[in-house]
Scaffold this active site. Structure first.
Site, PDB file in Angstrom:
ATOM      1  N   THR A  45       0.829  -1.210   0.000  1.00  5.34           N
ATOM      2  CA  THR A  45       0.000   0.000   0.000  1.00  5.34           C
ATOM      3  C   THR A  45       0.860   1.255   0.000  1.00  5.34           C
ATOM      4  OG1 THR A  45      -1.758  -1.149   1.176  1.00  5.34           O
ATOM      5  CG2 THR A  45      -1.774   1.252   1.300  1.00  5.34           C
ATOM      6  N   CYS A  46       1.839   1.323   0.876  1.00  3.42           N
ATOM      7  CA  CYS A  46       2.606   2.562   1.068  1.00  3.42           C
ATOM      8  C   CYS A  46       3.228   3.048  -0.235  1.00  3.42           C
ATOM      9  CB  CYS A  46       3.680   2.336   2.131  1.00  3.42           C
ATOM     10  SG  CYS A  46       4.779   3.742   2.300  1.00  3.42           S
ATOM     11  N   CYS A  51       1.224   6.162   1.055  1.00  9.26           N
ATOM     12  CA  CYS A  51       2.122   7.251   1.465  1.00  9.26           C
ATOM     13  C   CYS A  51       2.862   7.916   0.304  1.00  9.26           C
ATOM     14  CB  CYS A  51       3.185   6.746   2.434  1.00  9.26           C
ATOM     15  SG  CYS A  51       2.665   5.414   3.505  1.00  9.26           S
ATOM     16  N   LYS A  54       0.600   9.528  -2.544  1.00 15.08           N
ATOM     17  CA  LYS A  54      -0.151  10.583  -1.836  1.00 15.08           C
ATOM     18  C   LYS A  54       0.752  11.797  -1.579  1.00 15.08           C
ATOM     19  CE  LYS A  54       0.371  11.109   2.170  1.00 15.08           C
ATOM     20  NZ  LYS A  54      -0.106  10.402   3.326  1.00 15.08           N
ATOM     21  N   LYS A  55       1.956  11.535  -1.055  1.00 17.41           N
ATOM     22  CA  LYS A  55       2.842  12.656  -0.713  1.00 17.41           C
ATOM     23  C   LYS A  55       3.248  13.421  -1.976  1.00 17.41           C
ATOM     24  CE  LYS A  55       5.688  14.962   2.191  1.00 17.41           C
ATOM     25  NZ  LYS A  55       6.874  14.538   2.913  1.00 17.41           N
ATOM     26  N   GLY A 177     -15.304  10.918   5.785  1.00 18.18           N
ATOM     27  CA  GLY A 177     -14.367  10.377   6.775  1.00 18.18           C
ATOM     28  C   GLY A 177     -13.462  11.473   7.294  1.00 18.18           C
ATOM     29  N   TYR A 180      -7.113  10.278   8.685  1.00 25.27           N
ATOM     30  CA  TYR A 180      -5.931  10.693   7.917  1.00 25.27           C
ATOM     31  C   TYR A 180      -6.281  10.861   6.435  1.00 25.27           C
ATOM     32  CZ  TYR A 180      -2.628   8.968  11.566  1.00 25.27           C
ATOM     33  OH  TYR A 180      -1.895   8.759  12.686  1.00 25.27           O
ATOM     34  N   ILE A 181      -6.883   9.792   5.851  1.00 25.36           N
ATOM     35  CA  ILE A 181      -7.071   9.807   4.399  1.00 25.36           C
ATOM     36  C   ILE A 181      -8.097  10.861   3.999  1.00 25.36           C
ATOM     37  CG2 ILE A 181      -7.837   8.433   2.406  1.00 25.36           C
ATOM     38  CD1 ILE A 181      -6.624   5.982   3.749  1.00 25.36           C
ATOM     39  N   GLY A 182      -9.187  10.946   4.745  1.00 23.96           N
ATOM     40  CA  GLY A 182     -10.221  11.929   4.428  1.00 23.96           C
ATOM     41  C   GLY A 182      -9.640  13.332   4.366  1.00 23.96           C
ATOM     42  N   LEU A 183      -8.864  13.695   5.379  1.00 24.70           N
ATOM     43  CA  LEU A 183      -8.332  15.057   5.430  1.00 24.70           C
ATOM     44  C   LEU A 183      -7.257  15.283   4.367  1.00 24.70           C
ATOM     45  CD1 LEU A 183      -9.943  15.114   8.103  1.00 24.70           C
ATOM     46  CD2 LEU A 183      -8.178  16.652   8.958  1.00 24.70           C
ATOM     47  N   GLU A 184      -6.366  14.301   4.240  1.00 25.87           N
ATOM     48  CA  GLU A 184      -5.266  14.498   3.277  1.00 25.87           C
ATOM     49  C   GLU A 184      -5.796  14.587   1.846  1.00 25.87           C
ATOM     50  OE1 GLU A 184      -2.508  11.298   4.087  1.00 25.87           O
ATOM     51  OE2 GLU A 184      -1.559  12.416   5.729  1.00 25.87           O
ATOM     52  N   ARG A 201     -18.339  12.243  10.805  1.00 25.10           N
ATOM     53  CA  ARG A 201     -19.460  12.025  11.718  1.00 25.10           C
ATOM     54  C   ARG A 201     -19.241  12.592  13.119  1.00 25.10           C
ATOM     55  NH1 ARG A 201     -19.191   5.384  11.993  1.00 25.10           N
ATOM     56  NH2 ARG A 201     -17.191   5.236  13.030  1.00 25.10           N
ATOM     57  N   THR A 313       3.537   2.850   8.230  1.00 22.18           N
ATOM     58  CA  THR A 313       4.637   2.167   7.542  1.00 22.18           C
ATOM     59  C   THR A 313       5.902   2.012   8.396  1.00 22.18           C
ATOM     60  OG1 THR A 313       3.827   2.799   5.386  1.00 22.18           O
ATOM     61  CG2 THR A 313       6.181   2.374   5.538  1.00 22.18           C
ATOM     62  N   HIS A 438      17.576  30.506  14.428  1.00 22.48           N
ATOM     63  CA  HIS A 438      16.760  31.682  14.179  1.00 22.48           C
ATOM     64  C   HIS A 438      16.983  32.219  12.776  1.00 22.48           C
ATOM     65  CE1 HIS A 438      14.418  35.161  15.340  1.00 22.48           C
ATOM     66  NE2 HIS A 438      15.336  35.934  14.788  1.00 22.48           N
ATOM     67  N   GLU A 443      12.281  26.828  16.398  1.00 20.48           N
ATOM     68  CA  GLU A 443      12.929  27.352  17.610  1.00 20.48           C
ATOM     69  C   GLU A 443      11.921  27.572  18.745  1.00 20.48           C
ATOM     70  OE1 GLU A 443      14.637  31.393  17.405  1.00 20.48           O
ATOM     71  OE2 GLU A 443      13.401  31.752  15.637  1.00 20.48           O
TER      72      GLU A 443
HETATM   73  P1  NDP Z   1      -9.032   6.492  10.013  1.00 18.09           P
HETATM   74  O1  NDP Z   1      -9.278   5.371  10.943  1.00 18.09           O
HETATM   75  O2  NDP Z   1      -7.891   7.399  10.246  1.00 18.09           O
HETATM   76  O3  NDP Z   1     -10.352   7.371   9.881  1.00 18.09           O
HETATM   77  C1  NDP Z   1     -11.576   6.800   9.501  1.00 18.09           C
HETATM   78  C2  NDP Z   1     -12.631   7.861   9.498  1.00 18.09           C
HETATM   79  O4  NDP Z   1     -13.825   7.343   8.941  1.00 18.09           O
HETATM   80  C3  NDP Z   1     -12.985   8.355  10.897  1.00 18.09           C
HETATM   81  O5  NDP Z   1     -13.251   9.725  10.821  1.00 18.09           O
HETATM   82  C4  NDP Z   1     -14.229   7.548  11.212  1.00 18.09           C
HETATM   83  O6  NDP Z   1     -15.056   8.205  12.137  1.00 18.09           O
HETATM   84  C5  NDP Z   1     -14.903   7.519   9.865  1.00 18.09           C
HETATM   85  N1  NDP Z   1     -15.832   6.431   9.663  1.00 18.09           N
HETATM   86  C6  NDP Z   1     -15.657   5.113   9.892  1.00 18.09           C
HETATM   87  N2  NDP Z   1     -16.739   4.413   9.511  1.00 18.09           N
HETATM   88  C7  NDP Z   1     -17.631   5.308   9.035  1.00 18.09           C
HETATM   89  C8  NDP Z   1     -18.946   5.196   8.518  1.00 18.09           C
HETATM   90  N3  NDP Z   1     -19.537   4.020   8.389  1.00 18.09           N
HETATM   91  N4  NDP Z   1     -19.574   6.324   8.141  1.00 18.09           N
HETATM   92  C9  NDP Z   1     -18.966   7.529   8.271  1.00 18.09           C
HETATM   93  N5  NDP Z   1     -17.710   7.687   8.751  1.00 18.09           N
HETATM   94  C10 NDP Z   1     -17.062   6.584   9.134  1.00 18.09           C
HETATM   95  O7  NDP Z   1      -8.922   5.767   8.597  1.00 18.09           O
HETATM   96  P2  NDP Z   1      -8.401   6.259   7.188  1.00 18.09           P
HETATM   97  O8  NDP Z   1      -9.199   5.486   6.213  1.00 18.09           O
HETATM   98  O9  NDP Z   1      -8.365   7.737   7.089  1.00 18.09           O
HETATM   99  O10 NDP Z   1      -6.907   5.759   7.192  1.00 18.09           O
HETATM  100  C11 NDP Z   1      -6.621   4.398   7.498  1.00 18.09           C
HETATM  101  C12 NDP Z   1      -5.318   4.286   8.214  1.00 18.09           C
HETATM  102  O11 NDP Z   1      -4.246   4.440   7.314  1.00 18.09           O
HETATM  103  C13 NDP Z   1      -5.074   5.369   9.275  1.00 18.09           C
HETATM  104  O12 NDP Z   1      -5.684   5.078  10.493  1.00 18.09           O
HETATM  105  C14 NDP Z   1      -3.585   5.353   9.372  1.00 18.09           C
HETATM  106  O13 NDP Z   1      -3.203   4.313  10.234  1.00 18.09           O
HETATM  107  C15 NDP Z   1      -3.149   5.047   7.959  1.00 18.09           C
HETATM  108  N6  NDP Z   1      -2.797   6.286   7.222  1.00 18.09           N
HETATM  109  C16 NDP Z   1      -1.759   7.057   7.672  1.00 18.09           C
HETATM  110  C17 NDP Z   1      -1.404   8.203   7.021  1.00 18.09           C
HETATM  111  C18 NDP Z   1      -0.279   9.026   7.528  1.00 18.09           C
HETATM  112  O14 NDP Z   1       0.520   8.511   8.305  1.00 18.09           O
HETATM  113  N7  NDP Z   1      -0.180  10.303   7.158  1.00 18.09           N
HETATM  114  C19 NDP Z   1      -2.102   8.647   5.814  1.00 18.09           C
HETATM  115  C20 NDP Z   1      -3.184   7.792   5.454  1.00 18.09           C
HETATM  116  C21 NDP Z   1      -3.509   6.662   6.131  1.00 18.09           C
HETATM  117  P3  NDP Z   1     -14.896   8.005  13.723  1.00 18.09           P
HETATM  118  O15 NDP Z   1     -13.754   8.840  14.156  1.00 18.09           O
HETATM  119  O16 NDP Z   1     -16.206   8.429  14.237  1.00 18.09           O
HETATM  120  O17 NDP Z   1     -14.659   6.520  13.912  1.00 18.09           O
END
Ligand code: NDP
Length: 463
Positions: A45-46, A51, A54-55, A177, A180-184, A201, A313, A438, A443
């Site tokens: 995956t990475c 990763c 994505k990066k 969501g 991590y993935i949703g925001l990135e 949610r 990773t 600086h 810092e």
């Molecule tokens: P996350 O577990 O980080 O987030 C999942 C999100 O989906 C949460 O907001 C969760 O809400 C929500 N969710 C889960 N089920 C539902 C549903 N049925 N309906 C609506 N919302 C839902 O998972 P990701 O998929 O973003 O990433 C997977 C993993 O991959 C991460 O946890 C991380 O370990 C890894 N990753 C790391 C990155 C990095 O290091 N930068 C980048 C991308 C991935 P709630 O909080 O309420 O459970």
């Protein structure tokens, strides 16, 4: 007594991702006869759908932001437009290069590679493509896969893997969501020019991160122009032509050209034939392992995301390496799951290590040091969506650093160094005795002199 039946391999690894490749390579270096099977792509995956690509895409998006900012410094670049196919070609070439390195690296140290899926046919026996092989020890390192919520019309939505095969950038995107993935993905697609709505949610994104950091992350994403819908989750997706119509539990309706589920990942244990080997799973399909990463079958181990512990990773790589040293290098050791630094690549990025303020306050009195400021660059660009928050969580009694958190430009780069201090329980006084560089944002971590607040008075001290 007859001699034990010799196996084809000392070690067979199922899965050629970050964890499996490191384990196989180091075990072979220790002299073990190693085989590894990977059915999809070397590097997992990475390297292929996580990763790395994505990066690269986050960096592509960031160039556009810098191009916008440049005018304030006197640069006249014309209108910045982005060509998606150019980015896709460049990204895919780099991913292919890296994935190729992973595959070749294994052959280079004598690991026998199998480009196919493997499944158990017995405790020591695997079907690998159309071959049957036996191994003295077997390690499951198959990773995880994205979860698609079970709602009507779910098939009309994409998952994170799909981002990396899109031939054009969707104009309107709904990202579901708040992890991590949703925001990135939401932030990156927004910066590349899509009209993005991010729905999660909870009231704040990134459950598990420091609360103050979560608030600032949501504020800065909203300030950058993303539409944010907190407290929303989808219940149905329908199609109208090519448009996806998503109905939320609240009754709200969002229309988009592409909907992504970024709703977590699950261990990829389906089809592994775990029953044939007698390997037990925990609830949620994660393979149950002890502190040595052994399953309930003593010669079968599991590492990486398939164990659903810290799904990052570098953690998987560290665990794979430690297991190889333990089993084949006469050097028993564990990789620690404590104080694992982590980052979320949004704009500006955030990074954390150690305890959040809330976690630390449950254990006893802590002093919280914070610094909020506008980075020097943005005193000129006048951007309002790139404020910085830096925070230290310090044990009141000992002065030890328990946690560090930052949202701001270069936060992941800065946090890697601060993580060394937190992992080694350095004190705030030792940070204070370090001269800053600086002018930098970093810092601030060595110049925060006065605690912003003290919390956790009266909390039971953790044993
Ligand atoms: P996350 O577990 O980080 O987030 C999942 C999100 O989906 C949460 O907001 C969760 O809400 C929500 N969710 C889960 N089920 C539902 C549903 N049925 N309906 C609506 N919302 C839902 O998972 P990701 O998929 O973003 O990433 C997977 C993993 O991959 C991460 O946890 C991380 O370990 C890894 N990753 C790391 C990155 C990095 O290091 N930068 C980048 C991308 C991935 P709630 O909080 O309420 O459970």
């Amino acid at each position: 007594m007859s001699a034990p039946h010799p196996h084809d391999f000392d070690l067979f690894v199922i899965g050629g991702g970050s964890a499996g490749v490191r384990l196989a390579r180091i075990a072979a270096g220790h002299g073990a006869k190693v085989g590894i099977a990977e059915g999809r792509f070397w590097g997992g995956t990475c390297v292929n759908v996580g990763c790395v690509p994505k990066k690269l895409m986050v960096q592509a998006a960031e160039y556009g932001e810098w191009a916008k900012d440049a005018a304030a410094f006197g640069w006249h670049l014309g209108e910045a437009t982005h060509d998606w196919p150019t980015l896709v070609r460049a990204r895919d070439m780099e991913v292919a290069r890296l994935s190729g390195i992973y595959g070749r690296m294994l052959g280079g140290v004598g690991v026998q590679t199998f480009e196919c899926y493997a499944h158990f046919t017995g405790p020591h026996e695997l079907k690998v493509g159309d071959r049957t092989v036996t191994a003295n020890r077997i390690v499951i390192a198959v990773g995880g896969s994205p979860i698609r919520p079970d709602i009507p019309g779910a098939e009309h939505a994409l998952i994170s893997d799909d981002l990396f095969t899109l031939q054009e950038r969707p104009r309107r995107v709904l990202m579901i969501g708040g992890g991590y993935i949703g925001l990135e993905f939401a932030n990156m697609l927004h910066n590349l020019g899509s009209e993005v709505t991010l729905a999660y949610r909870q009231q704040l994104p990134l459950r598990g991160f420091d609360h103050e950091l979560r608030e600032v992350a949501a504020e800065s994403l909203a300030a950058s122009g993303l539409t944010i819908l907190p407290g929303e989750s989808p219940v149905e997706i329908t199609l109208s032509g090519e448009t996806r119509i998503v109905r939320m539990a609240s009754g709200k309706v969002v229309e988009a050209d592409a909907v992504f589920f970024a709703t977590g990942r699950k261990p990829a244990t389906k089809g592994l034939g775990l029953d044939a080997a007698g390997v037990n799973c925990r609830e949620g399909a994660a393979i149950a392992v002890d502190d040595d990463h052994a399953t309930n079958v003593p010669h079968i181990y599991a590492i990486g995301d398939v164990t659903d512990r810290v799904n990052l990773t570098p953690m998987a790589i560290a665990v794979g390496h430690a297991l190889a040293d333990t089993l084949f290098g006469s050097r028993p050791r564990h990789a620690s799951y404590e104080n694992v630094p982590k980052a979320v690549f949004i704009s500006p990025p955030m990074a954390s290590v150690g305890l959040t303020e809330e976690e630390a306050a449950l254990r006893g009195p802590v002093e919280i040091y914070t610094s909020r400021f506008t980075p020097m660059r943005h005193t000129i660009t006048r951007r309002t969506d790139r404020k910085t928050l830096m925070k230290l969580v310090v044990e009141a009694e000992t002065g030890c650093l328990l946690g560090a958190h930052m949202l701001g430009e270069e936060a992941p780069e800065i946090m890697q160094g601060i993580a060394v201090a937190v992992v080694n329980r350095l004190t705030k006084a030792q940070l204070d005795a370090t001269i800053g560089i600086h002018p930098t944002a970093a810092e601030e971590f060595v110049t925060m002199r006065v605690a912003t607040r003290r919390v956790g008075e009266g909390a039971a001290k953790a044993a």
